[in-house]
Design a protein around this motif. Structure first.
Motif, PDB file in Angstrom:
ATOM      1  N   GLY A 115       0.209   5.060   0.314  1.00  0.00           N
ATOM      2  CA  GLY A 115      -0.861   6.011   0.626  1.00  0.00           C
ATOM      3  C   GLY A 115      -0.571   7.393   0.079  1.00  0.00           C
ATOM      4  O   GLY A 115       0.408   7.602  -0.641  1.00  0.00           O
ATOM      5  N   GLN A 116      -1.432   8.334   0.445  1.00  0.00           N
ATOM      6  CA  GLN A 116      -1.258   9.694  -0.069  1.00  0.00           C
ATOM      7  C   GLN A 116      -0.092  10.401   0.590  1.00  0.00           C
ATOM      8  O   GLN A 116       0.503  11.288   0.010  1.00  0.00           O
ATOM      9  N   GLY A 117       0.209  10.014   1.824  1.00  0.00           N
ATOM     10  CA  GLY A 117       1.313  10.661   2.544  1.00  0.00           C
ATOM     11  C   GLY A 117       2.618   9.944   2.289  1.00  0.00           C
ATOM     12  O   GLY A 117       2.733   9.137   1.369  1.00  0.00           O
ATOM     13  N   ASN A 118       3.614  10.238   3.135  1.00  0.00           N
ATOM     14  CA  ASN A 118       4.917   9.590   3.020  1.00  0.00           C
ATOM     15  C   ASN A 118       4.982   8.390   3.951  1.00  0.00           C
ATOM     16  O   ASN A 118       4.797   8.522   5.149  1.00  0.00           O
ATOM     17  N   GLY A 119       5.250   7.220   3.360  1.00  0.00           N
ATOM     18  CA  GLY A 119       5.369   6.013   4.164  1.00  0.00           C
ATOM     19  C   GLY A 119       6.558   6.058   5.105  1.00  0.00           C
ATOM     20  O   GLY A 119       6.504   5.576   6.227  1.00  0.00           O
ATOM     21  N   ALA A 120       7.635   6.651   4.642  1.00  0.00           N
ATOM     22  CA  ALA A 120       8.838   6.725   5.467  1.00  0.00           C
ATOM     23  C   ALA A 120       8.738   7.927   6.402  1.00  0.00           C
ATOM     24  O   ALA A 120       8.413   9.020   5.968  1.00  0.00           O
ATOM     25  N   ALA A 121       8.992   7.705   7.690  1.00  0.00           N
ATOM     26  CA  ALA A 121       8.912   8.804   8.652  1.00  0.00           C
ATOM     27  C   ALA A 121      10.011   9.814   8.371  1.00  0.00           C
ATOM     28  O   ALA A 121      11.135   9.442   8.027  1.00  0.00           O
ATOM     29  N   HIS A 122       9.688  11.085   8.550  1.00  0.00           N
ATOM     30  CA  HIS A 122      10.634  12.135   8.203  1.00  0.00           C
ATOM     31  C   HIS A 122      11.867  12.145   9.103  1.00  0.00           C
ATOM     32  O   HIS A 122      12.908  12.631   8.728  1.00  0.00           O
ATOM     33  N   MET A 138       9.071   1.270  -0.263  1.00  0.00           N
ATOM     34  CA  MET A 138       8.499   0.747   0.985  1.00  0.00           C
ATOM     35  C   MET A 138       7.349  -0.214   0.683  1.00  0.00           C
ATOM     36  O   MET A 138       7.218  -1.267   1.294  1.00  0.00           O
ATOM     37  N   GLN A 163      10.542  -1.963   7.500  1.00  0.00           N
ATOM     38  CA  GLN A 163       9.350  -2.365   6.759  1.00  0.00           C
ATOM     39  C   GLN A 163       9.438  -3.847   6.387  1.00  0.00           C
ATOM     40  O   GLN A 163       8.469  -4.587   6.524  1.00  0.00           O
ATOM     41  N   TYR A 190       0.841  -1.194   0.000  1.00  0.00           N
ATOM     42  CA  TYR A 190       0.000   0.000   0.000  1.00  0.00           C
ATOM     43  C   TYR A 190       0.871   1.236   0.000  1.00  0.00           C
ATOM     44  O   TYR A 190       1.764   1.373   0.830  1.00  0.00           O
ATOM     45  N   GLU A 216      14.215   2.717   7.287  1.00  0.00           N
ATOM     46  CA  GLU A 216      12.775   2.499   7.179  1.00  0.00           C
ATOM     47  C   GLU A 216      12.469   1.293   6.287  1.00  0.00           C
ATOM     48  O   GLU A 216      11.548   0.525   6.562  1.00  0.00           O
TER      49      GLU A 216
END
Lengths: 245, 326
Positions: free
Chosen positions: B80-87, B145, B98, B78, B94
């Protein structure tokens, strides 16, 4: 195959990694307790020693750091990485427990830094008591971290809500626990309120344990308070995480 | 690969998704197209186990999304609309976390992360903190990811939103390659019409929580709109005169005459010869191929572009009208 323990390990090590990559972040995060140590401790009346004050500062550094930790999750909710983790097969409780367990690491490191800084100023280190004190504090911090994450999950896209609640609760908890000044000197109503604050018992236990008094009854009440907060935090937190989407 | 039956989701009194019946076969590349708020993302969130349906059922990769969440989660990727990897993390870290989240051993996760870093061209930035990466780099990292466990089915929610045209093209190429190489089934949502048109073999148009069309882009366009020749005349009387003579479906608006005819690009030269022979040469000629936006307009009476879709300034046009000066 995976299980709750391996899943928790994955989340824990992921949370810890930025700390390991940048260990000084742990020290930067404890500026406030250090300010109190440097600028408040000298103002203490003569009958209150550094020995009395330092355990309170150790708990304070736990309180400040751990109560804010939800903001990391809040940021990950906003940027999308929390959602990404929710789509992985990681068990929901592991997503919370792994994060909350990681909070113990900076707390222990910060306690060591505070104690090390105070040793030249006549602070006596009682190792066995201090270690037991840190175990109790770790359990408390596990619960507090879980509650901070719960608050983040509840606040979701309203960052102001998280900070408002966190800041509103922080100082009453801190002052009512007798962290900076003894509550015994205060009026009756304040003392009564203080008895309702689980943190009070943790602070009392830490004071006795850091002084080497392992067999004091405060150790038991402190441990009970810490376990209660820990259990309550984990219960509320895992439920919030299970409902998270 | 996906099979839903009357899949429905309400949020309080909002009916976001109203009874979607959808079948996706292994290996398909499907685009869910619709304006913001149409129910695309809600549908995707149900299929990826993020939210349970209010009613109806969905089987994804062979398992029920409510009763066998973990089975579904193991098999899907999946993005998504945001960033899968934390900033706050590093990209490679990451990717490895994952992989471990999917039960991979550390060495295996590390190897797979290196492989994806290579193939998504992230070598120079994988060991930097994610917050320092550009939008395009972060998006490629998100793709990596989502692919760490080589899922048989990949969901992408608005994969190219916020990217500049060059990065969008690059991303689309990566997705198409992925499918060619591994036969991954891909379901993506988009409100970029050209993206759906260019990538998907099958476009599912969603509006107000329902599927209103489901076919190849070419057939959707032929069936619902067709090609048009737009003629501009100096005088309204000329336009009316031509309208009375052309043997095709037309629509006249003042000096402008729109003729709907299949194969318009081929027919236009002949038509121009006729117009000259009649002594009614047009001042302007435009051949317009049907776009998915036209299809949407035809189906709903609204344009997708007016549907609140946020479009960046650098966005390319969806239609490329062939202008012919006469």
């Amino acid at each position: 195959m995976t299980n709750l323990v391996t899943d928790t390990g994955v989340v824990f090590s992921r949370e810890l990694r930025p700390v390991l990559r940048n260990p000084f972040s742990v020290v930067f995060a404890m500026v406030q307790p250090l300010v109190f140590l440097g600028l408040f401790a000298p103002l203490l009346p003569d009958d209150l020693s550094l020995q009395w004050f330092v355990p309170g500062i150790v708990v304070m550094s736990c309180l400040f750091g751990t109560s804010m930790t939800g903001s990391n999750l809040l940021f990950e909710i906003q940027t999308g990485s929390h959602e990404r983790m929710l789509v992985t097969p990681l068990r929901r409780p592991a997503l919370l427990i792994g994060r909350a367990l990681k909070e113990i690491v900076p707390v222990v490191v910060q306690a060591a830094v505070i104690v090390a800084l105070c040793l030249p100023f006549g602070f006596d280190l009682h190792l066995a008591g201090t270690l037991l004190g840190l175990v109790i504090l770790s359990v408390f911090c596990l619960g507090l971290g879980s509650l901070s994450y719960t608050l983040a999950l509840a606040a979701k896209n309203q960052e102001w809500l998280f900070w408002t609640v966190q800041q509103t609760l922080l100082f009453p908890l801190l002052l009512l626990a007798g962290m900076l000044l003894p509550v015994e000197a205060g009026p009756g109503w304040l003392q009564a309120l203080s008895r309702w604050n689980p943190l009070t018992y943790v602070v009392e236990a830490e004071r006795a344990l850091f002084a080497g008094d392992v067999w004091a009854s405060t150790t038991v009440t402190g441990a009970i308070a810490a376990v209660a907060v820990g259990a309550f935090g984990l219960l509320v937190g895992t439920r919030a995480m299970q409902r998270s989407a | 690969m996906i099979e839903t039956h009357e899949l429905t989701r309400h949020f309080k009194d909002v009916q976001a998704v109203r009874g979607i019946n959808l079948t996706v076969a292994p290996g398909e590349l499907v685009a869910l197209l619709g304006p913001n708020g149409a129910g695309k993302s809600t549908t995707l969130r149900m299929l990826t186990t993020l939210i349970p349906p209010t009613s109806g059922t969905a089987k994804v990769a062979g398992h029920d999304v409510v009763r066998a969440q973990r089975e579904v989660r193991y098999r899907i990727g999946y993005i998504g609309q945001g960033n899968g990897a934390a900033h706050s993390q590093r990209g490679r870290d990451e990717l490895i976390s994952q992989g471990r989240a999917y039960g991979m051993k550390v060495t295996e996760a590390r190897r797979r992360a290196a492989e994806l870093i290579e193939s998504l061209d992230l070598g120079a930035v994988a060991d930097r903190t994610v917050s320092t990466l550009s939008g395009g780099q972060r998006r490629r990292l998100d793709i990596a990811m989502g692919l760490i466990h080589a899922p048989e089915l990949l969901f992408l929610d608005e994969p190219s939103t916020g990217l500049d045209p060059q990065n969008r093209a690059n991303l689309q190429q990566h997705i198409v390659e992925l499918r060619e190489r591994y036969g991954t089934t891909i379901v993506l949502t988009t409100h970029y019409l050209d993206e759906a048109d260019a990538m998907a073999e099958r476009v599912i148009v969603i509006d107000h929580g329902r599927i209103i069309a489901d076919d190849t882009p070419a057939r959707l366009k032929d069936e619902h709109v067709g090609d048009r020749i737009i003629l501009g005349f100096a005088h309204e009387s000329d336009a009316a005169a031509v309208a009375s003579r052309v043997p095709h479906k037309f629509h006249r608006s003042g000096t402008e005459l729109t003729i709907s005819v299949p194969g318009a690009p081929r027919l236009v030269t002949g038509l121009l010869d006729d117009l000259r022979a009649w002594g009614l040469p047009p001042a302007e000629v435009e051949v317009r191929r049907a776009t998915l936006d036209d299809v949407f307009l035809q189906l709903t009476g609204r344009s997708l572009r007016e549907g609140g879709a946020a479009r960046s300034a650098g966005d390319t046009e969806d239609t490329e009208p062939a202008l012919v000066e006469v």
